[in-house]
Design an enzyme around this catalytic site. Structure first.
Site, mmCIF file in Angstrom:
data_model
loop_
_atom_site.group_PDB
_atom_site.id
_atom_site.type_symbol
_atom_site.label_atom_id
_atom_site.label_comp_id
_atom_site.label_asym_id
_atom_site.label_seq_id
_atom_site.Cartn_x
_atom_site.Cartn_y
_atom_site.Cartn_z
ATOM 1 N N THR A 192 0.740 -1.103 -0.258
ATOM 2 C CA THR A 192 -0.092 -0.216 0.328
ATOM 3 C C THR A 192 0.892 0.954 0.103
ATOM 4 O O THR A 192 2.007 0.947 0.166
ATOM 5 C CB THR A 192 -0.843 0.444 1.334
ATOM 6 O OG1 THR A 192 -1.659 0.926 1.227
ATOM 7 C CG2 THR A 192 -0.388 0.131 2.614
ATOM 8 N N ARG A 193 -0.164 2.327 -0.196
ATOM 9 C CA ARG A 193 0.770 3.434 -0.446
ATOM 10 C C ARG A 193 0.007 4.705 0.459
ATOM 11 O O ARG A 193 -0.016 5.919 -0.360
ATOM 12 C CB ARG A 193 1.275 4.286 -1.834
ATOM 13 C CG ARG A 193 0.378 3.502 -2.681
ATOM 14 C CD ARG A 193 0.818 4.132 -4.489
ATOM 15 N NE ARG A 193 0.040 5.796 -4.347
ATOM 16 C CZ ARG A 193 -0.789 6.542 -5.777
ATOM 17 N NH1 ARG A 193 -1.740 4.843 -5.617
ATOM 18 N NH2 ARG A 193 -1.580 6.795 -5.267
ATOM 19 N N HIS A 197 -7.359 2.673 6.263
ATOM 20 C CA HIS A 197 -8.828 3.016 6.949
ATOM 21 C C HIS A 197 -9.459 1.016 7.263
ATOM 22 O O HIS A 197 -9.031 0.569 6.600
ATOM 23 C CB HIS A 197 -9.952 3.493 5.890
ATOM 24 C CG HIS A 197 -9.155 4.991 5.748
ATOM 25 N ND1 HIS A 197 -8.789 5.449 6.152
ATOM 26 C CD2 HIS A 197 -8.919 5.590 4.153
ATOM 27 C CE1 HIS A 197 -8.101 7.034 6.500
ATOM 28 N NE2 HIS A 197 -7.809 6.501 4.914
ATOM 29 N N HIS A 200 -9.515 -1.119 4.365
ATOM 30 C CA HIS A 200 -8.269 -1.535 4.257
ATOM 31 C C HIS A 200 -8.866 -2.788 4.929
ATOM 32 O O HIS A 200 -7.954 -4.487 4.656
ATOM 33 C CB HIS A 200 -7.325 -1.049 4.170
ATOM 34 C CG HIS A 200 -7.361 0.475 3.424
ATOM 35 N ND1 HIS A 200 -7.922 1.596 3.185
ATOM 36 C CD2 HIS A 200 -7.657 -0.346 1.663
ATOM 37 C CE1 HIS A 200 -8.095 2.426 2.008
ATOM 38 N NE2 HIS A 200 -7.786 1.441 1.193
ATOM 39 N N ARG A 286 -7.809 -3.420 -7.819
ATOM 40 C CA ARG A 286 -8.932 -3.019 -8.660
ATOM 41 C C ARG A 286 -7.352 -2.215 -9.288
ATOM 42 O O ARG A 286 -6.668 -1.022 -8.453
ATOM 43 C CB ARG A 286 -9.955 -2.820 -8.696
ATOM 44 C CG ARG A 286 -10.563 -2.113 -9.713
ATOM 45 C CD ARG A 286 -11.935 -1.567 -9.356
ATOM 46 N NE ARG A 286 -12.540 -0.669 -10.059
ATOM 47 C CZ ARG A 286 -12.543 -0.113 -10.875
ATOM 48 N NH1 ARG A 286 -11.417 1.444 -10.074
ATOM 49 N NH2 ARG A 286 -13.174 1.021 -11.722
#
Ligand code: PPS
Length: 566
Positions: A192-193, A197, A200, A286
């Site tokens: 992740t970057r 929240h 996730h 996605r």
């Protein structure tokens, strides 16, 4: 199959490193860019295994064309050492060079085997799908990377030093050893970057449960997409979420990768990197590593291109793909569910990234169903509401147009309001202090404006208000200053559009007369150009308004933009 035996690194023993360091002091040396330091770190610690150094020309061609090294091994991303022309003219294949970080510390020695001029347009087309500078990596390729590439094996002397979050940074071998020690036979990695929240947290938790694997939250802290939330804030956010996971099955480690935002190729690359870090599964979402829209306003890649390419090469990557379920909040059930599993008639809630940014900048509520209070608190500390952020008001216009007078009036009005420190960088004042050695050639004017922009961006970054009032006659320079400032806050460009005739009629300093008589050279409007702004936030014509009213127009604009509380 998981393989947790140590992965080969490119480092020499500490004894040899000491010796090599001394010998390397006499070698030609290249100061690595921030991106090259990231690449080198992962080359040296085995994160980019099986690469043994920066790609040579044959491997580069093969990676660009076929996503494979010349021996056929799957490798989707050209890891190249780009250098500028002047350094290129001093080195040749067969030579060794020292690779140094920004402080001059020698990190490695590169034995040059190849030196060539890259066809960057081909690289852009093949690797990133389009030669379009709206793609951050293509922009980097054309505007930041040097023309010449060097390739060859690397001998690692020392890893780049990180002073931040040291206990959260792990090499592939450190993670492998940790998984071995903990008996983690299956590990699903989440790349992740962005801050995590609730959605996730829910999806990563589910991914781990469904695959019956342990979870590695593996955020990128090297270089991500320009405009992303800085990694310091993000890591504090991740730490705030960690206790929402079962401690015995979840871990977090920081990855000093420089992302390219290359969508499908990037997903494959991420998978290989995670395999090197001892993971068995990888979550692909996605639009994985999506670069945003192209110059025509369309997506660079299809939303599931990354998943398709990963799936195609899954066996070779030797990491199983877990496809990312788009999680949404179902109001009636007060819980998150994958969007494709939501029953008909239910109310689905979601907040997009853009909407989140809007809510943060306007100081609006961020509901508890969307994020965790501790995460929101961190984000608000970094991105305070717009009326608490720093900003710059940048006046531009001809000499004698009224810039300084309006700027002074504006400064007083803002000081009356209070709340943020105000600094005036007036053209004349700057020329007496910051730029006293400069004249009025294009080069000197540009330097003058870039200095003003630098100071204004620092003030903006630190939450103050900068008011600048130079002539700033060139569009490109004003644009560059805008980029510097907008990295930290808003820039409000105000064109004081008083006509040349009126400025000359007023001639308050008697300069126009001297310029007409040829006694002052390169005088803006007379013997030097002024490029009118086309996209200024505000245009003020002093011929039809009093100074007080002009300053008030700026105040109204600031209010409208949310920069001062109404
Ligand atoms: S620039 O182009 O933005 O770097 O110019 P700036 O720093 O604003 O400086 C403009 C002030 O310098 C005086 N001056 C001249 N201006 C334009 N061209 C020439 N050749 C020149 N020589 C001196 C002039 O007083 C400008 O002040 P303002 O406040 O704009 O009238």
């Amino acid at each position: 199959m998981q393989n947790l035996t140590p992965i080969p690194e490119l480092f020499v023993s500490s004894e040899s490193a000491e010796k090599l360091k001394n010998e390397a002091a006499d070698l030609p040396s290249w100061d690595l860019s921030a991106r090259q330091v990231c690449d080198l770190e992962l080359l040296m610690n085995g994160g980019f295994a099986p690469l043994k150094g920066f790609l040579g020309e044959a491997d580069y061609d093969s990676v660009v064309e076929n996503m494979r090294l010349s021996d056929g091994t799957l490798w989707p991303m050209p890891i190249t050492l780009d250098i500028n022309d002047s350094f290129a003219s001093t080195v040749e294949p067969g030579q060794d060079i020292a690779l140094r970080d920004s402080e001059g510390v020698i990190l490695a020695i590169l034995s040059i085997t190849d030196k060539w001029v890259a066809d960057k347009s081909r690289e852009a087309e093949k690797v990133f799908g389009a030669d379009d500078i709206a793609h951050p990596a293509v922009n980097y390729l054309h505007h930041k990377a040097g023309k010449v590439y060097l390739g060859g094996p690397v001998v690692g002397i020392q890893a780049p030093v990180h002073y931040d979050f040291r206990r959260r940074r792990n090499t592939p071998n450190e993670l492998r050893a940790y998984f071995r020690k903990m008996g983690w036979r299956k590990v699903v990695a989440f790349q992740t970057r962005n801050p995590l929240h609730r959605a996730h947290q829910e999806l990563t938790f589910r991914a781990a449960k469904e695959t019956q694997a342990n979870l590695l939250i593996h955020p990128v802290v090297g270089m991500t997409k320009p405009g992303d939330i800085d990694h310091f804030t993000r890591v504090r956010c991740y730490e705030a979420v960690l206790d929402k996971y079962p401690q015995s099955t979840t871990s977090m480690s920081l990855l000093n990768l420089a992302m390219r935002m290359a969508g499908p190729r990037e997903a494959v690359w991420h998978g290989l990197i995670r395999k090197n870090h001892g993971c068995t599964h990888f979550i692909v979402g996605r639009d994985h590593a999506g670069p945003g829209k192209n110059s025509a306003g369309e997506d660079f890649y299809g939303p599931y291109d990354a998943q398709h390419l990963f799936k195609k090469h899954e066996a070779e990557i030797n990491v199983e793909m877990v496809d990312f379920k788009h999680m949404v909040y179902v109001l009636e059930k007060a819980q998150y569910e994958p969007i494709d599993e939501v029953e008909k008639g239910m109310t689905v809630l979601n907040i997009s990234g853009t909407e989140l940014r809007r809510r943060l900048s306007e100081g609006l509520e961020i509901p508890d169903w969307f994020s965790f209070p501790a995460v929101v608190k961190e984000l608000r500390r970094t991105r305070p509401a717009r009326h608490k952020q720093g900003f710059t008001v940048f006046f531009t216009g001809l000499s004698g147009s009224g810039k300084s007078t309006i700027a002074n009036a504006l400064m007083v009005k803002l000081m009356e309001m209070g709340g943020r420190p105000v600094t005036l960088l007036d053209g004349d004042v700057v020329r007496k202090n910051l730029s006293s050695e400069l004249g009025f050639s294009k080069e000197h004017r540009d330097l003058n404006i870039r200095r003003i922009g630098f100071v204004a961006s620092e003030i903006t970054k630190n939450g103050g208000i900068a008011i600048c009032a130079p002539i700033a006659p060139y569009t490109a320079t004003r644009r560059a200053v805008r980029e510097d400032i907008e990295a930290f806050g808003s820039m409000v460009e105000v064109h004081v559009s008083t006509s040349l005739e009126e400025c000359e009629r007023r001639d308050r300093k008697g300069l126009y007369k001297l310029a007409r008589a040829g006694k002052i050279k390169e005088f803006t409007g007379i013997s030097d150009p002024y490029e009118e702004p086309v996209k200024a936030e505000l245009v003020i014509d002093t011929e039809y308004a009093e100074v007080d009213n002009c300053a008030h127009q700026v105040i109204l604009k600031l209010e409208q933009m949310g920069l001062i509380a109404g």
